[in-house]
Scaffold this active site. Structure first.
Site, mmCIF file in Angstrom:
data_model
loop_
_atom_site.group_PDB
_atom_site.id
_atom_site.type_symbol
_atom_site.label_atom_id
_atom_site.label_comp_id
_atom_site.label_asym_id
_atom_site.label_seq_id
_atom_site.Cartn_x
_atom_site.Cartn_y
_atom_site.Cartn_z
ATOM 1 N N LEU A 100 0.550 3.698 -2.040
ATOM 2 C CA LEU A 100 0.963 3.609 -3.445
ATOM 3 C C LEU A 100 1.465 4.944 -3.986
ATOM 4 O O LEU A 100 1.015 6.011 -3.572
ATOM 5 C CB LEU A 100 -0.208 3.105 -4.287
ATOM 6 C CG LEU A 100 -0.776 1.746 -3.868
ATOM 7 C CD1 LEU A 100 -1.895 1.325 -4.818
ATOM 8 C CD2 LEU A 100 0.308 0.671 -3.825
ATOM 9 N N GLY A 108 9.821 -3.914 -8.392
ATOM 10 C CA GLY A 108 10.689 -2.789 -8.688
ATOM 11 C C GLY A 108 12.163 -3.166 -8.588
ATOM 12 O O GLY A 108 12.571 -3.911 -7.693
ATOM 13 N N GLY A 147 5.827 4.789 -8.510
ATOM 14 C CA GLY A 147 6.625 3.572 -8.705
ATOM 15 C C GLY A 147 5.720 2.344 -8.808
ATOM 16 O O GLY A 147 5.910 1.481 -9.674
ATOM 17 N N HIS A 148 4.729 2.258 -7.910
ATOM 18 C CA HIS A 148 3.786 1.132 -7.988
ATOM 19 C C HIS A 148 2.981 1.191 -9.287
ATOM 20 O O HIS A 148 2.681 0.162 -9.891
ATOM 21 C CB HIS A 148 2.801 1.184 -6.809
ATOM 22 C CG HIS A 148 3.433 0.981 -5.473
ATOM 23 N ND1 HIS A 148 3.562 1.998 -4.553
ATOM 24 C CD2 HIS A 148 3.977 -0.114 -4.898
ATOM 25 C CE1 HIS A 148 4.143 1.535 -3.478
ATOM 26 N NE2 HIS A 148 4.419 0.261 -3.655
ATOM 27 N N GLY A 195 0.825 -1.208 0.000
ATOM 28 C CA GLY A 195 0.000 0.000 0.000
ATOM 29 C C GLY A 195 0.853 1.249 0.000
ATOM 30 O O GLY A 195 2.027 1.218 -0.373
#
Ligand code: PAF
Length: 279
Positions: free
Chosen positions: A32, A145, A35-36, A30
């Protein structure tokens, strides 16, 4: 966007999705950020995308770090919906770690070197929860990532060793305009620490130039440490330059790609960053 909170619900949802093709997975804790969203975009190569939100207690070293981890479920769900995610899976701790849970997954070598030395148990917690999520969801592919360089290697290794039928994809780090790598922890930085934190990318950029100009790994590590020491608000955690496949320490003048991994603490917020360099 469907929201599932139990294993039975997400399994039924995935079984239904499969009639419309493959499933891409993005696991998150979470809070967020862009990047997410880059991971979701990459996963959207599949007709169905499952995103998980689960702040995993077993990867935190202490209760205060776990408790202070940002929790922004409403905003997260709005972002996932906007990005076109098919289903969000938001289990409780009891759903993932039922009473009597005693099984762990550990990449015994990789989890206990480099960043693993300063974060004992962290990568074991990551490997355990990601294995559970893979087993629950049964996605075709999962996206992680590259910023969490060692985490990505741990996950690739565990999937290889456990013969887990999921393709693992690394996605390049997304950065703020001043170069700071996006992280859910950035919101916990004080304004002064936020201004200081780009020292991480500055040290990586300088290290990239040094290695490309023929300097040795040892000189480059010293230069990174000196750059971070020049910022009074930063406390260097670790700096390592490694083989990107084996994670063995690189030495001398590398004749192939190397990964530079750094961690530093600003106030009580530990940040990590990395860069792969081909000298
Ligand atoms: O990278 C993260 O956000 C977490 O470590 C992960 C992979 C979701 C496991 O809890």
């Amino acid at each position: 966007m469907q929201i599932c909170r139990t294993i039975a619900e997400i399994r039924a949802a995935v079984a239904h999705m499969r009639t419309a093709g493959t499933v891409g997975l993005v696991t998150t804790m979470g809070a967020l950020h862009a990047g997410h969203m880059a991971l979701i975009k990459a996963a959207s190569a599949h007709p169905n995308v499952v995103a998980t939100i689960f702040v995993n207690p077993s990867q935190f070293g202490n209760a205060s770090d776990l408790n202070s981890y940002p929790r922004t479920e409403d905003t997260d769900l709005a972002m996932l919906k906007q990005a076109g995610v098919t289903t969000a899976f938001i289990p409780s701790v009891g759903e993932i770690y039922p009473d009597g849970d005693e099984t762990i997954v550990e990449t015994t070598n990789l989890a206990n070197m480099l960043h693993g030395l300063t974060r004992p148990g962290h990568y074991r917690g990551v490997a355990t929860v990601v294995t559970k999520l893979f087993n629950i969801i049964g996605a075709d592919a999962a996206y992680f990532g590259e910023k969490d360089y060692q985490q990505l290697a741990v996950i690739r290794t565990m999937v290889r060793d456990l013969h887990t039928p999921v393709a693992i994809h690394g996605v390049p780090t997304v950065r703020e305009t001043d170069g700071l790598a996006m992280s859910s922890r950035n919101v916990r930085l004080t304004p002064a620490d936020r201004s200081a934190a780009p020292i991480l990318i500055a040290s990586l950029t300088a290290a990239d130039a040094l290695l490309k100009s023929g300097e040795t790994v040892e000189t480059t590590i010293d230069a990174i440490a000196a750059t971070i020491a020049s910022q009074p608000l930063a406390r260097l955690g670790a700096v390592d330059i490694v083989d990107p496949i084996t994670f063995a320490p690189a030495t001398g003048k590398p004749n192939g790609p190397v990964g530079i991994m750094i961690s530093a603490t600003f106030g009580d917020v530990m940040l990590i960053d990395q860069k792969e360099v081909t000298p």
